[in-house]
Write a protein that holds these residues in place. Structure first.
Motif, PDB file in Angstrom:
ATOM      1  N   PHE A  22      52.501  34.959  81.839  1.00  0.00           N
ATOM      2  CA  PHE A  22      51.384  34.115  81.261  1.00  0.00           C
ATOM      3  C   PHE A  22      51.147  34.227  79.928  1.00  0.00           C
ATOM      4  CE2 PHE A  22      49.695  34.041  85.796  1.00  0.00           C
ATOM      5  CZ  PHE A  22      49.786  32.955  86.072  1.00  0.00           C
ATOM      6  N   ALA A  23      51.188  35.431  79.260  1.00  0.00           N
ATOM      7  CA  ALA A  23      50.922  35.830  77.783  1.00  0.00           C
ATOM      8  C   ALA A  23      52.078  35.379  76.985  1.00  0.00           C
ATOM      9  CB  ALA A  23      50.957  37.272  77.483  1.00  0.00           C
ATOM     10  N   GLN A  24      53.488  35.202  77.597  1.00  0.00           N
ATOM     11  CA  GLN A  24      54.484  34.566  76.666  1.00  0.00           C
ATOM     12  C   GLN A  24      54.201  33.111  76.460  1.00  0.00           C
ATOM     13  OE1 GLN A  24      57.183  36.394  75.379  1.00  0.00           O
ATOM     14  NE2 GLN A  24      55.868  38.188  76.171  1.00  0.00           N
ATOM     15  N   GLY A  25      53.650  32.249  77.574  1.00  0.00           N
ATOM     16  CA  GLY A  25      53.603  31.098  77.141  1.00  0.00           C
ATOM     17  C   GLY A  25      52.296  30.718  76.917  1.00  0.00           C
ATOM     18  N   ALA A  26      51.264  31.536  76.674  1.00  0.00           N
ATOM     19  CA  ALA A  26      50.099  31.207  76.393  1.00  0.00           C
ATOM     20  C   ALA A  26      49.714  30.963  74.819  1.00  0.00           C
ATOM     21  CB  ALA A  26      49.093  32.157  76.710  1.00  0.00           C
ATOM     22  N   GLU A  27      48.970  30.157  74.560  1.00  0.00           N
ATOM     23  CA  GLU A  27      48.656  29.637  73.287  1.00  0.00           C
ATOM     24  C   GLU A  27      47.240  30.217  72.852  1.00  0.00           C
ATOM     25  OE1 GLU A  27      49.369  27.855  70.315  1.00  0.00           O
ATOM     26  OE2 GLU A  27      51.447  27.871  71.261  1.00  0.00           O
ATOM     27  N   PRO A  28      47.241  31.045  71.404  1.00  0.00           N
ATOM     28  CA  PRO A  28      45.986  31.446  70.999  1.00  0.00           C
ATOM     29  C   PRO A  28      45.049  30.579  70.465  1.00  0.00           C
ATOM     30  CG  PRO A  28      47.507  31.863  69.254  1.00  0.00           C
ATOM     31  CD  PRO A  28      48.358  31.084  70.667  1.00  0.00           C
ATOM     32  N   THR A  29      45.387  29.302  70.274  1.00  0.00           N
ATOM     33  CA  THR A  29      44.519  28.099  69.924  1.00  0.00           C
ATOM     34  C   THR A  29      43.540  27.674  71.117  1.00  0.00           C
ATOM     35  OG1 THR A  29      46.122  26.555  70.418  1.00  0.00           O
ATOM     36  CG2 THR A  29      46.208  27.444  68.203  1.00  0.00           C
ATOM     37  N   GLY A  30      42.366  27.552  70.411  1.00  0.00           N
ATOM     38  CA  GLY A  30      41.293  27.035  71.315  1.00  0.00           C
ATOM     39  C   GLY A  30      40.050  27.744  71.173  1.00  0.00           C
ATOM     40  N   VAL A  31      39.199  27.553  72.030  1.00  0.00           N
ATOM     41  CA  VAL A  31      37.744  28.132  71.848  1.00  0.00           C
ATOM     42  C   VAL A  31      37.724  29.578  72.804  1.00  0.00           C
ATOM     43  CG1 VAL A  31      35.114  27.968  72.047  1.00  0.00           C
ATOM     44  CG2 VAL A  31      36.682  26.007  71.273  1.00  0.00           C
ATOM     45  N   TRP A  32      36.945  30.569  72.123  1.00  0.00           N
ATOM     46  CA  TRP A  32      37.030  31.791  72.919  1.00  0.00           C
ATOM     47  C   TRP A  32      35.771  32.501  72.792  1.00  0.00           C
ATOM     48  CZ3 TRP A  32      41.607  33.349  75.190  1.00  0.00           C
ATOM     49  CH2 TRP A  32      42.700  32.916  74.877  1.00  0.00           C
ATOM     50  N   GLN A  33      35.266  33.059  73.850  1.00  0.00           N
ATOM     51  CA  GLN A  33      33.867  33.707  73.748  1.00  0.00           C
ATOM     52  C   GLN A  33      34.174  35.259  73.605  1.00  0.00           C
ATOM     53  OE1 GLN A  33      30.751  32.318  76.222  1.00  0.00           O
ATOM     54  NE2 GLN A  33      30.613  34.436  77.275  1.00  0.00           N
ATOM     55  N   THR A  34      33.485  35.806  72.789  1.00  0.00           N
ATOM     56  CA  THR A  34      33.465  37.323  72.539  1.00  0.00           C
ATOM     57  C   THR A  34      33.270  37.925  73.647  1.00  0.00           C
ATOM     58  OG1 THR A  34      31.324  37.414  71.691  1.00  0.00           O
ATOM     59  CG2 THR A  34      33.001  36.811  70.058  1.00  0.00           C
ATOM     60  N   GLN A  35      33.715  39.476  73.810  1.00  0.00           N
ATOM     61  CA  GLN A  35      33.270  40.438  74.857  1.00  0.00           C
ATOM     62  C   GLN A  35      31.893  40.248  75.280  1.00  0.00           C
ATOM     63  OE1 GLN A  35      35.914  43.529  75.464  1.00  0.00           O
ATOM     64  NE2 GLN A  35      34.140  44.896  75.991  1.00  0.00           N
ATOM     65  N   ALA A  36      30.981  40.271  74.237  1.00  0.00           N
ATOM     66  CA  ALA A  36      29.635  40.438  74.600  1.00  0.00           C
ATOM     67  C   ALA A  36      29.099  39.158  74.885  1.00  0.00           C
ATOM     68  CB  ALA A  36      28.919  41.005  73.144  1.00  0.00           C
ATOM     69  N   GLY A  37      29.756  38.202  74.713  1.00  0.00           N
ATOM     70  CA  GLY A  37      29.300  36.746  74.955  1.00  0.00           C
ATOM     71  C   GLY A  37      28.311  36.294  74.072  1.00  0.00           C
ATOM     72  N   ASP A  38      28.144  36.827  72.899  1.00  0.00           N
ATOM     73  CA  ASP A  38      27.070  36.537  71.747  1.00  0.00           C
ATOM     74  C   ASP A  38      27.631  35.343  70.822  1.00  0.00           C
ATOM     75  OD1 ASP A  38      28.778  38.181  70.583  1.00  0.00           O
ATOM     76  OD2 ASP A  38      27.596  39.279  69.608  1.00  0.00           O
ATOM     77  N   ALA A  39      29.019  34.934  70.774  1.00  0.00           N
ATOM     78  CA  ALA A  39      29.496  34.040  70.094  1.00  0.00           C
ATOM     79  C   ALA A  39      30.668  33.362  70.501  1.00  0.00           C
ATOM     80  CB  ALA A  39      30.003  34.793  68.640  1.00  0.00           C
ATOM     81  N   ARG A  40      30.969  32.096  70.142  1.00  0.00           N
ATOM     82  CA  ARG A  40      32.254  31.417  70.502  1.00  0.00           C
ATOM     83  C   ARG A  40      32.939  31.324  69.231  1.00  0.00           C
ATOM     84  NH1 ARG A  40      31.144  27.593  75.589  1.00  0.00           N
ATOM     85  NH2 ARG A  40      30.281  29.187  76.932  1.00  0.00           N
ATOM     86  N   VAL A  41      34.234  31.635  69.064  1.00  0.00           N
ATOM     87  CA  VAL A  41      35.141  31.325  68.100  1.00  0.00           C
ATOM     88  C   VAL A  41      36.248  30.446  68.264  1.00  0.00           C
ATOM     89  CG1 VAL A  41      36.570  32.795  66.711  1.00  0.00           C
ATOM     90  CG2 VAL A  41      34.712  33.848  67.610  1.00  0.00           C
ATOM     91  N   LYS A  42      36.417  29.570  67.509  1.00  0.00           N
ATOM     92  CA  LYS A  42      37.624  28.587  67.394  1.00  0.00           C
ATOM     93  C   LYS A  42      38.553  29.059  66.712  1.00  0.00           C
ATOM     94  CE  LYS A  42      39.145  23.791  66.745  1.00  0.00           C
ATOM     95  NZ  LYS A  42      38.866  22.439  66.379  1.00  0.00           N
ATOM     96  N   ILE A  43      39.894  29.112  67.367  1.00  0.00           N
ATOM     97  CA  ILE A  43      41.013  29.740  66.772  1.00  0.00           C
ATOM     98  C   ILE A  43      41.940  28.218  66.593  1.00  0.00           C
ATOM     99  CG2 ILE A  43      43.233  31.110  66.814  1.00  0.00           C
ATOM    100  CD1 ILE A  43      41.377  33.122  68.187  1.00  0.00           C
ATOM    101  N   SER A  44      42.610  28.163  65.684  1.00  0.00           N
ATOM    102  CA  SER A  44      43.337  27.278  65.047  1.00  0.00           C
ATOM    103  C   SER A  44      44.669  27.827  64.230  1.00  0.00           C
ATOM    104  CB  SER A  44      42.957  25.997  64.464  1.00  0.00           C
ATOM    105  OG  SER A  44      42.023  26.307  63.242  1.00  0.00           O
ATOM    106  N   LYS A  45      45.801  26.860  64.185  1.00  0.00           N
ATOM    107  CA  LYS A  45      46.946  27.268  63.434  1.00  0.00           C
ATOM    108  C   LYS A  45      46.601  26.845  62.116  1.00  0.00           C
ATOM    109  CE  LYS A  45      50.303  26.811  67.197  1.00  0.00           C
ATOM    110  NZ  LYS A  45      51.582  26.329  67.645  1.00  0.00           N
TER     111      LYS A  45
END
Length: 146
Positions: A22-45
């Motif tokens: 799964f990791a091999q084909g997964a893209e890091p781009t998108g919106v991610w929630q931090t482990q604590a759930g206190d923020a959402r971060v958009k990762i883009s190229k």
């Protein structure tokens, strides 16, 4: 012979279903929630690497001021009033290994910038690690939506 072919197909299917695959084909781009759930971060190229910007907060309004949260832990007085939403956490993280990017990350919790890496560890999980000298720490972020 048919048994051997079925066995090889079963092994291949198991490997393809593993978290590593799964990791091999997964893209890091998108919106991610931090482990604590206190923020959402958009990762883009960006610029051949990755950029990450805060796009949401669990508590967007500072209870002490009644105004939107700001980067008040920043050691640079000129940056202390910039809004947390829209705050860049990293920019230009460069590929350093398969499914891994390295660079520097800004920690808005303490105003420090640290050597860091971002690694895709599953279809919907991202490992964020940072180090100060020999002391390292990390957390796992979870993809939000698809």
């Amino acid at each position: 012979m048919a048994c051997r072919t079925a066995f090889i197909i079963a092994i291949a299917a198991t490997l393809l279903a593993s978290p590593y695959a799964f990791a091999q084909g997964a893209e890091p781009t998108g919106v991610w929630q931090t482990q604590a759930g206190d923020a959402r971060v958009k990762i883009s190229k960006c610029g051949g690497g990755l950029c990450g910007v805060i796009v949401g907060l669990k508590e967007p309004v500072d209870p002490a001021t009644g105004k939107p949260q700001v980067d008040d832990k920043n050691p640079n007085p000129a940056l202390k009033t910039r809004p947390m939403i829209g705050l860049p956490l990293f920019s230009g993280m460069q590929p350093s290994a398969p499914n891994k990017w390295s660079g520097q990350i800004y920690n808005a919790d303490d105003g420090g910038t640290y050597a860091s890496s971002v690694s895709v560890t599953g279809a919907d999980t991202l490992k964020i690690e940072g180090c100060v000298g020999a002391l390292c720490g990390g957390e796992t972020w979870t993809r939000v939506g698809r």
